[in-house]
Design a protein around this motif. Structure first.
Motif, PDB file in Angstrom:
ATOM      1  N   THR A 172       0.850  -1.184   0.000  1.00 46.53           N
ATOM      2  CA  THR A 172       0.000   0.000   0.000  1.00 46.53           C
ATOM      3  C   THR A 172       0.889   1.237   0.000  1.00 46.53           C
ATOM      4  N   ILE A 173       0.600   2.156  -0.920  1.00 45.94           N
ATOM      5  CA  ILE A 173       1.301   3.433  -0.966  1.00 45.94           C
ATOM      6  C   ILE A 173       0.343   4.503  -0.455  1.00 45.94           C
ATOM      7  N   LEU A 229      -0.689   8.094  -0.322  1.00 45.30           N
ATOM      8  CA  LEU A 229      -0.510   9.335  -1.066  1.00 45.30           C
ATOM      9  C   LEU A 229      -1.267  10.465  -0.384  1.00 45.30           C
ATOM     10  N   GLY A 256       5.121  10.535  -4.805  1.00 46.08           N
ATOM     11  CA  GLY A 256       4.322   9.328  -5.012  1.00 46.08           C
ATOM     12  C   GLY A 256       4.980   8.342  -5.950  1.00 46.08           C
ATOM     13  N   VAL A 289       6.395   4.498  -5.176  1.00 48.64           N
ATOM     14  CA  VAL A 289       6.088   3.326  -5.994  1.00 48.64           C
ATOM     15  C   VAL A 289       7.373   2.639  -6.446  1.00 48.64           C
ATOM     16  N   LEU A 319      -0.112  -3.196  -6.118  1.00 46.07           N
ATOM     17  CA  LEU A 319      -0.125  -1.966  -5.329  1.00 46.07           C
ATOM     18  C   LEU A 319      -1.540  -1.470  -5.095  1.00 46.07           C
ATOM     19  N   LEU A 365      -2.887   2.191  -4.291  1.00 49.42           N
ATOM     20  CA  LEU A 365      -2.502   3.598  -4.180  1.00 49.42           C
ATOM     21  C   LEU A 365      -3.604   4.314  -3.421  1.00 49.42           C
ATOM     22  N   ALA A 396      -5.152   8.451  -3.858  1.00 48.07           N
ATOM     23  CA  ALA A 396      -4.721   8.773  -5.224  1.00 48.07           C
ATOM     24  C   ALA A 396      -5.566   9.861  -5.881  1.00 48.07           C
ATOM     25  N   HIS A 409      -1.385   9.987 -11.163  1.00 48.74           N
ATOM     26  CA  HIS A 409      -1.626   8.680 -10.554  1.00 48.74           C
ATOM     27  C   HIS A 409      -2.409   7.770 -11.497  1.00 48.74           C
ATOM     28  N   ALA A 467      -0.671   4.440 -13.013  1.00 49.63           N
ATOM     29  CA  ALA A 467      -1.308   3.135 -12.808  1.00 49.63           C
ATOM     30  C   ALA A 467      -1.426   2.367 -14.118  1.00 49.63           C
ATOM     31  N   VAL A 518      -2.779  -2.941  -9.940  1.00 47.84           N
ATOM     32  CA  VAL A 518      -2.923  -1.637  -9.298  1.00 47.84           C
ATOM     33  C   VAL A 518      -4.392  -1.339  -9.013  1.00 47.84           C
ATOM     34  N   LEU A 576      -6.351   2.113  -7.460  1.00 48.52           N
ATOM     35  CA  LEU A 576      -6.279   3.463  -6.918  1.00 48.52           C
ATOM     36  C   LEU A 576      -7.523   3.679  -6.072  1.00 48.52           C
TER      37      LEU A 576
END
Length: 212
Positions: free
Chosen positions: A5-6, A8, A79, A83, A94, A96, A99, A111, A115, A125, A127
């Protein structure tokens, strides 16, 4: 699959769906995105960025998260750097989180395009803002687990050929959608949503929590 998990800096709501999506994932925060960690009950393993947007009064455990610092003048956003670091650490998929929204429309647009590029590289991905989410669409077909009447749109990033949508209020069968067309905006799930695409690239934008 190694799921990261990112965090943002965009808008985020801690919905049950988002909590399920990030459960058990490794977490990396991108600059101001660390502000979401407390709400999501996660502790990032790394905090990446130039730290020009550090939230005030961070809890002690977040202030102690290891940092990877980059200069303010750089050729990647915080961001995208987060990644890249996740990919270096083995990420094959991932989430995001954060996002969408926020004060910078250019970052939100990035983003979406990032993606799509990652999806073309074989990286899964999602978002999410919690309230809405995006999933890249490339040639092929897939099914999606959304409730009936969930609002969704397909935003084309090129001309789309052979677009088929079933399990929707307005189904489509192998249609061509010119780049910039609004044909695929504001549909609703009706049954099991399945989308197939012969050629092109697009983003599935879904609103599973319309109350937010």
């Amino acid at each position: 699959m190694s799921l990261f998990t990112i965090l943002l800096g965009g808008e985020l709501v801690a919905t049950p769906r988002l909590r399920r999506q990030i459960a058990g994932t490794r977490v990396i925060a991108a600059d101001a995105g660390i502000a979401h960690a407390t709400m999501l009950d996660v502790l990032p393993e790394l905090w990446v960025g130039d730290f020009d947007s550090v939230p005030a009064n961070l809890p002690t455990e977040l202030a102690k998260v290891p940092r990877q610092t980059f200069p303010p003048e750089k050729d990647m956003t915080d961001g995208e750097l987060a990644v890249a670091v996740a990919r270096e650490r083995g990420a094959t998929a991932l989430v995001l989180a954060g996002a969408f929204g926020g004060p910078r429309a250019d970052h939100a647009f990035l983003h979406l395009t990032l993606a799509l590029r990652l999806a073309e590289m074989g990286v899964g991905v999602i978002l999410s803002s919690g309230a809405q989410e995006g999933i890249p669409l490339l040639p092929g077909s897939a099914g999606y687990d959304y409730d009936d009447e969930t609002l969704f749109s397909i935003l084309g990033f090129s001309d789309l050929d052979g677009l088929t949508v079933t399990g929707a209020k307005w189904p489509l069968t192998s249609v061509e959608v010119p780049f910039g067309s609004s044909l695929t905006i504001s549909n609703q799930v009706k049954g099991k949503l399945e989308i197939g695409l012969a050629q092109g690239r697009a983003m599935l934008l879904v609103h599973p929590y319309p109350e937010f």
